[in-house]
Motif scaffolding. Structure first.
Motif, PDB file in Angstrom:
ATOM      1  N   LEU A 119       0.825  -1.214   0.000  1.00 30.71           N
ATOM      2  CA  LEU A 119       0.000   0.000   0.000  1.00 30.71           C
ATOM      3  C   LEU A 119       0.855   1.258   0.000  1.00 30.71           C
ATOM      4  CD1 LEU A 119      -2.938  -0.863   2.424  1.00 30.71           C
ATOM      5  CD2 LEU A 119      -2.976  -0.706  -0.051  1.00 30.71           C
ATOM      6  N   ALA A 120       1.946   1.228   0.755  1.00 26.86           N
ATOM      7  CA  ALA A 120       2.829   2.392   0.788  1.00 26.86           C
ATOM      8  C   ALA A 120       3.439   2.639  -0.587  1.00 26.86           C
ATOM      9  CB  ALA A 120       3.925   2.179   1.835  1.00 26.86           C
ATOM     10  N   GLY A 121       3.824   1.550  -1.278  1.00 27.61           N
ATOM     11  CA  GLY A 121       4.403   1.700  -2.609  1.00 27.61           C
ATOM     12  C   GLY A 121       3.406   2.213  -3.637  1.00 27.61           C
ATOM     13  N   LEU A 122       2.149   1.813  -3.515  1.00 31.66           N
ATOM     14  CA  LEU A 122       1.123   2.241  -4.464  1.00 31.66           C
ATOM     15  C   LEU A 122       0.667   3.680  -4.236  1.00 31.66           C
ATOM     16  CD1 LEU A 122      -1.099  -0.976  -4.571  1.00 31.66           C
ATOM     17  CD2 LEU A 122       0.319  -0.084  -6.424  1.00 31.66           C
ATOM     18  N   THR A 123       0.657   4.099  -2.982  1.00 29.94           N
ATOM     19  CA  THR A 123       0.067   5.405  -2.662  1.00 29.94           C
ATOM     20  C   THR A 123       1.072   6.457  -2.232  1.00 29.94           C
ATOM     21  OG1 THR A 123      -0.284   4.819  -0.323  1.00 29.94           O
ATOM     22  CG2 THR A 123      -2.035   4.231  -1.895  1.00 29.94           C
ATOM     23  N   GLY A 124       2.263   6.010  -1.844  1.00 31.24           N
ATOM     24  CA  GLY A 124       3.234   6.955  -1.314  1.00 31.24           C
ATOM     25  C   GLY A 124       2.931   7.393   0.111  1.00 31.24           C
ATOM     26  N   ALA A 125       1.896   6.807   0.699  1.00 33.07           N
ATOM     27  CA  ALA A 125       1.509   7.146   2.071  1.00 33.07           C
ATOM     28  C   ALA A 125       2.224   6.234   3.060  1.00 33.07           C
ATOM     29  CB  ALA A 125       0.001   7.024   2.244  1.00 33.07           C
ATOM     30  N   GLN A 126       2.375   6.705   4.263  1.00 31.82           N
ATOM     31  CA  GLN A 126       2.954   5.905   5.331  1.00 31.82           C
ATOM     32  C   GLN A 126       1.864   4.982   5.870  1.00 31.82           C
ATOM     33  OE1 GLN A 126       6.071   5.887   6.279  1.00 31.82           O
ATOM     34  NE2 GLN A 126       6.016   4.711   8.168  1.00 31.82           N
ATOM     35  N   VAL A 127       2.039   3.676   5.697  1.00 25.91           N
ATOM     36  CA  VAL A 127       1.056   2.702   6.181  1.00 25.91           C
ATOM     37  C   VAL A 127       1.757   1.767   7.154  1.00 25.91           C
ATOM     38  CG1 VAL A 127      -0.588   0.898   5.551  1.00 25.91           C
ATOM     39  CG2 VAL A 127      -0.182   2.813   3.982  1.00 25.91           C
ATOM     40  N   THR A 128       1.400   1.863   8.407  1.00 27.25           N
ATOM     41  CA  THR A 128       2.012   1.026   9.434  1.00 27.25           C
ATOM     42  C   THR A 128       0.914   0.497  10.345  1.00 27.25           C
ATOM     43  OG1 THR A 128       4.005   2.394   9.393  1.00 27.25           O
ATOM     44  CG2 THR A 128       3.743   0.896  11.259  1.00 27.25           C
ATOM     45  N   LEU A 129       0.480  -0.718  10.051  1.00 27.59           N
ATOM     46  CA  LEU A 129      -0.557  -1.355  10.851  1.00 27.59           C
ATOM     47  C   LEU A 129      -0.083  -2.733  11.270  1.00 27.59           C
ATOM     48  CD1 LEU A 129      -3.745  -0.473   8.770  1.00 27.59           C
ATOM     49  CD2 LEU A 129      -3.067   0.512  10.950  1.00 27.59           C
ATOM     50  N   GLY A 130      -0.301  -3.049  12.510  1.00 28.49           N
ATOM     51  CA  GLY A 130       0.054  -4.361  13.020  1.00 28.49           C
ATOM     52  C   GLY A 130      -1.189  -5.226  13.169  1.00 28.49           C
ATOM     53  N   HIS A 131      -0.990  -6.453  13.576  1.00 22.94           N
ATOM     54  CA  HIS A 131      -2.117  -7.346  13.814  1.00 22.94           C
ATOM     55  C   HIS A 131      -1.708  -8.439  14.785  1.00 22.94           C
ATOM     56  CE1 HIS A 131      -0.562 -10.668  11.278  1.00 22.94           C
ATOM     57  NE2 HIS A 131      -0.039  -9.688  10.553  1.00 22.94           N
ATOM     58  N   ARG A 132      -2.707  -9.107  15.328  1.00 22.92           N
ATOM     59  CA  ARG A 132      -2.481 -10.217  16.255  1.00 22.92           C
ATOM     60  C   ARG A 132      -3.243 -11.438  15.747  1.00 22.92           C
ATOM     61  NH1 ARG A 132      -3.566  -9.793  22.665  1.00 22.92           N
ATOM     62  NH2 ARG A 132      -1.523  -8.812  22.538  1.00 22.92           N
ATOM     63  N   SER A 133      -2.548 -12.562  15.643  1.00 19.40           N
ATOM     64  CA  SER A 133      -3.169 -13.818  15.247  1.00 19.40           C
ATOM     65  C   SER A 133      -3.136 -14.771  16.431  1.00 19.40           C
ATOM     66  CB  SER A 133      -2.422 -14.446  14.061  1.00 19.40           C
ATOM     67  OG  SER A 133      -2.470 -13.601  12.933  1.00 19.40           O
ATOM     68  N   GLY A 134      -4.190 -15.533  16.575  1.00 22.56           N
ATOM     69  CA  GLY A 134      -4.262 -16.464  17.690  1.00 22.56           C
ATOM     70  C   GLY A 134      -4.701 -17.840  17.236  1.00 22.56           C
ATOM     71  N   GLY A 135      -4.552 -18.776  18.131  1.00 23.27           N
ATOM     72  CA  GLY A 135      -4.992 -20.131  17.818  1.00 23.27           C
ATOM     73  C   GLY A 135      -4.764 -21.063  18.984  1.00 23.27           C
TER      74      GLY A 135
END
Length: 201
Positions: free
Chosen positions: A64-80
């Motif tokens: 997304l950052a490469g396509l838009t030039g915007a700073q995109v920094t989102l994390g996530h949590r996976s569980g199981g």
């Protein structure tokens, strides 16, 4: 007790605590810091593993950052989680969440269990999907999907030249908790494991 979508593996290990332990993906559990708990389920030995993995930055942020030039920094949590249990002379693993299947060692899984279950349990007139591999054609894999379902004979499976790796359809078996509770057929996918996906008409 409520039902929940579950992937059930039959394991090719002894139905003992040592056997159940050998079926765990130990390097993955160790690297992820997951804790192993010994439990008793209905009078039989069991092992419980569960946990979460945090990612400070999702791998698609760079796209997304490469396509838009915007700073995109989102994390996530996976569980199981995974529950390994000995039942009579067999060992099984119940896997949950995004990470549950990675907690079980692939070499410890009986690869024919899910298909064998599907062949016995699914309604033959309501098969929704068949995935098969053709012998001698460079590993060609074919997936036939009929959303409304059709008889298994209509898929034209060659008994000698094809290996069926997955069958999806509906079952209306009162021995299954979800069918008994809802009074409706439920969708089951049989591959390495039979996986239920809730009740559907």
């Amino acid at each position: 007790m409520n039902t929940y979508p579950t992937t059930l593996y039959r394991l090719i290990v002894p139905p003992t605590l040592d056997g159940l332990t050998s079926a765990l993906n130990q390097p993955y559990l160790r690297d992820s810091g997951f804790r192993l708990l010994r439990r008793d389920v209905a009078g039989t030995p069991a092992l419980l593993v569960n946990g979460t993995v945090d990612r400070e930055r999702a791998e698609w942020c760079d796209v997304l950052a490469g396509l838009t030039g915007a700073q995109v920094t989102l994390g996530h949590r996976s569980g199981g989680g995974a529950l390994l249990v000995a039942v009579d002379d067999r060992a099984y693993a119940l896997a949950y969440g995004t990470l549950g299947r990675f907690m079980v060692e692939r070499d410890a899984i009986d690869p024919g269990f899910g298909i064998a279950f599907a062949v016995r349990a699914l309604l033959p007139d309501d098969i929704r999907q068949v995935r098969r591999r053709f012998m001698g054609t460079g590993g060609r894999v074919d997936r036939s999907l009929v959303p409304g379902g059709q008889h298994i004979r209509m898929y034209g499976i060659d008994r000698t030249g094809e290996i069926v790796g997955q069958v999806t359809g509906r079952t209306h078996n009162p021995a299954l908790t979800v069918c008994r509770r809802t009074g409706k057929a439920t969708r089951v996918c049989g591959g390495d494991a039979p996986a239920t996906h809730g009740s559907r008409r």
